[in-house]
Design a protein around this motif. Sequence first.
Motif, PDB file in Angstrom:
ATOM      1  N   GLY A 102       0.567  -1.695  -0.633  1.00  0.00           N
ATOM      2  CA  GLY A 102      -0.578   0.274   0.049  1.00  0.00           C
ATOM      3  C   GLY A 102       0.756   0.942   0.365  1.00  0.00           C
ATOM      4  N   GLY A 103       0.214   2.688  -0.421  1.00  0.00           N
ATOM      5  CA  GLY A 103       0.826   3.592  -0.022  1.00  0.00           C
ATOM      6  C   GLY A 103       0.159   4.944  -0.789  1.00  0.00           C
ATOM      7  N   LEU A 104       0.788   5.813  -1.286  1.00  0.00           N
ATOM      8  CA  LEU A 104       0.125   7.161  -1.693  1.00  0.00           C
ATOM      9  C   LEU A 104       0.753   7.556  -3.269  1.00  0.00           C
ATOM     10  N   VAL A 105      -0.564   7.376  -4.248  1.00  0.00           N
ATOM     11  CA  VAL A 105      -0.387   7.067  -5.422  1.00  0.00           C
ATOM     12  C   VAL A 105      -1.509   8.220  -5.926  1.00  0.00           C
ATOM     13  N   GLN A 106      -0.896   9.074  -7.074  1.00  0.00           N
ATOM     14  CA  GLN A 106      -1.501  10.113  -7.758  1.00  0.00           C
ATOM     15  C   GLN A 106      -2.741   9.184  -8.809  1.00  0.00           C
ATOM     16  N   ALA A 107      -4.172   9.648  -8.290  1.00  0.00           N
ATOM     17  CA  ALA A 107      -4.969   9.324  -9.463  1.00  0.00           C
ATOM     18  C   ALA A 107      -4.334   8.588 -10.868  1.00  0.00           C
ATOM     19  N   GLY A 108      -5.160   7.698 -11.381  1.00  0.00           N
ATOM     20  CA  GLY A 108      -4.434   7.532 -12.399  1.00  0.00           C
ATOM     21  C   GLY A 108      -3.328   6.235 -12.432  1.00  0.00           C
ATOM     22  N   GLY A 109      -3.001   6.011 -11.130  1.00  0.00           N
ATOM     23  CA  GLY A 109      -1.597   5.501 -11.220  1.00  0.00           C
ATOM     24  C   GLY A 109      -2.100   4.470 -10.762  1.00  0.00           C
ATOM     25  N   SER A 110      -0.801   3.330 -10.307  1.00  0.00           N
ATOM     26  CA  SER A 110      -0.745   2.271  -9.859  1.00  0.00           C
ATOM     27  C   SER A 110      -0.727   1.207  -8.512  1.00  0.00           C
ATOM     28  N   LEU A 111      -0.799   0.132  -8.464  1.00  0.00           N
ATOM     29  CA  LEU A 111      -0.127  -0.048  -6.533  1.00  0.00           C
ATOM     30  C   LEU A 111       0.045  -1.710  -7.354  1.00  0.00           C
ATOM     31  N   ARG A 112       0.263  -2.917  -6.439  1.00  0.00           N
ATOM     32  CA  ARG A 112       0.300  -4.114  -6.486  1.00  0.00           C
ATOM     33  C   ARG A 112       0.386  -4.131  -4.915  1.00  0.00           C
ATOM     34  N   LEU A 113      -1.032  -4.813  -4.317  1.00  0.00           N
ATOM     35  CA  LEU A 113      -0.614  -5.228  -3.176  1.00  0.00           C
ATOM     36  C   LEU A 113      -0.500  -7.020  -3.180  1.00  0.00           C
ATOM     37  N   SER A 114       0.530  -7.005  -2.305  1.00  0.00           N
ATOM     38  CA  SER A 114       0.579  -8.553  -1.311  1.00  0.00           C
ATOM     39  C   SER A 114       0.211  -8.789  -0.575  1.00  0.00           C
ATOM     40  N   CYS A 115       0.278 -10.179  -0.708  1.00  0.00           N
ATOM     41  CA  CYS A 115      -1.055 -11.039   1.073  1.00  0.00           C
ATOM     42  C   CYS A 115      -0.447 -12.275   1.121  1.00  0.00           C
ATOM     43  N   ALA A 116       0.591 -11.936   2.233  1.00  0.00           N
ATOM     44  CA  ALA A 116       1.473 -13.200   2.512  1.00  0.00           C
ATOM     45  C   ALA A 116       1.355 -13.878   3.025  1.00  0.00           C
ATOM     46  N   ALA A 117       0.765 -15.185   3.811  1.00  0.00           N
ATOM     47  CA  ALA A 117       0.465 -15.647   3.964  1.00  0.00           C
ATOM     48  C   ALA A 117       1.565 -16.622   4.612  1.00  0.00           C
ATOM     49  N   SER A 118       1.110 -17.058   6.635  1.00  0.00           N
ATOM     50  CA  SER A 118       2.314 -18.264   6.971  1.00  0.00           C
ATOM     51  C   SER A 118       1.642 -19.219   7.901  1.00  0.00           C
ATOM     52  N   GLY A 119       2.024 -19.941   8.133  1.00  0.00           N
ATOM     53  CA  GLY A 119       1.361 -20.370   9.693  1.00  0.00           C
ATOM     54  C   GLY A 119       0.988 -22.069   9.092  1.00  0.00           C
ATOM     55  N   ARG A 120       0.644 -21.985   7.892  1.00  0.00           N
ATOM     56  CA  ARG A 120       0.045 -23.171   6.921  1.00  0.00           C
ATOM     57  C   ARG A 120      -0.490 -22.656   5.517  1.00  0.00           C
ATOM     58  N   THR A 121      -0.790 -23.754   4.870  1.00  0.00           N
ATOM     59  CA  THR A 121      -0.766 -23.814   2.539  1.00  0.00           C
ATOM     60  C   THR A 121      -2.789 -23.046   3.240  1.00  0.00           C
ATOM     61  N   PHE A 122      -2.603 -22.225   1.872  1.00  0.00           N
ATOM     62  CA  PHE A 122      -3.590 -21.294   1.400  1.00  0.00           C
ATOM     63  C   PHE A 122      -4.169 -22.197   0.049  1.00  0.00           C
ATOM     64  N   SER A 123      -2.717 -22.932  -0.614  1.00  0.00           N
ATOM     65  CA  SER A 123      -3.308 -23.223  -1.551  1.00  0.00           C
ATOM     66  C   SER A 123      -4.563 -24.551  -2.508  1.00  0.00           C
ATOM     67  N   ASN A 124      -4.964 -24.447  -0.972  1.00  0.00           N
ATOM     68  CA  ASN A 124      -6.281 -24.584  -1.256  1.00  0.00           C
ATOM     69  C   ASN A 124      -7.857 -24.544  -1.614  1.00  0.00           C
ATOM     70  N   ASN A 125      -7.747 -23.042  -1.483  1.00  0.00           N
ATOM     71  CA  ASN A 125      -8.372 -22.608  -0.414  1.00  0.00           C
ATOM     72  C   ASN A 125      -8.746 -21.684  -1.300  1.00  0.00           C
ATOM     73  N   ALA A 126     -10.484 -20.476  -1.208  1.00  0.00           N
ATOM     74  CA  ALA A 126     -10.046 -19.319  -1.757  1.00  0.00           C
ATOM     75  C   ALA A 126     -10.052 -17.810  -0.531  1.00  0.00           C
ATOM     76  N   MET A 127      -9.350 -17.595  -1.696  1.00  0.00           N
ATOM     77  CA  MET A 127      -8.761 -16.335  -0.894  1.00  0.00           C
ATOM     78  C   MET A 127      -9.541 -15.080  -1.033  1.00  0.00           C
ATOM     79  N   GLY A 128      -8.995 -14.272  -1.285  1.00  0.00           N
ATOM     80  CA  GLY A 128     -10.769 -12.237  -1.284  1.00  0.00           C
ATOM     81  C   GLY A 128      -9.677 -11.434  -0.689  1.00  0.00           C
TER      82      GLY A 128
END
Length: 129
Positions: free
Chosen positions: A9-35
């Motif tokens: 996350g961060g501050l960006v001007q209108a029209g710009g782009s960002l890429r959010l990441s969500c890293a999971a730990s403690g178990r695998t979620f490869s067989n689960n839906a994410m949102g």
Amino acid sequence: QVQLEESGGGLVQAGGSLRLSCAASGRTFSNNAMGWFRQAPGKEREFVASIRSSGGVTDYADSVKGRFTISRDNAKNTVYLQMSSLKPEDTAVYYCAADLGGPGYGDNYYRQARTYDYWGRGTQVTVSS
């Protein structure tokens, strides 16, 4: 201990782009839906996007369709949200979430916050005009 940690996350001007990441730990979620959900000040948390375990089925809120792309790398136990053509109304805290349930549900199921069992702490996205 299961944890979901958002970043990007961060501050960006209108029209710009960002890429959010969500890293999971403690178990695998490869067989689960994410949102991804978001919550702006004074507003309720709202659905942004979801992705099924295989990554082949995705769903988006109408407000972000065509601008945001959800993806996942099961080998890294990570989910991404690529956000483009950002607007000031996209300003919010963005949360990722993981569902422990099995497959067989439709899009509407994964649009409900109560579906999800694990949540990250969120990352702030601010879009300036």
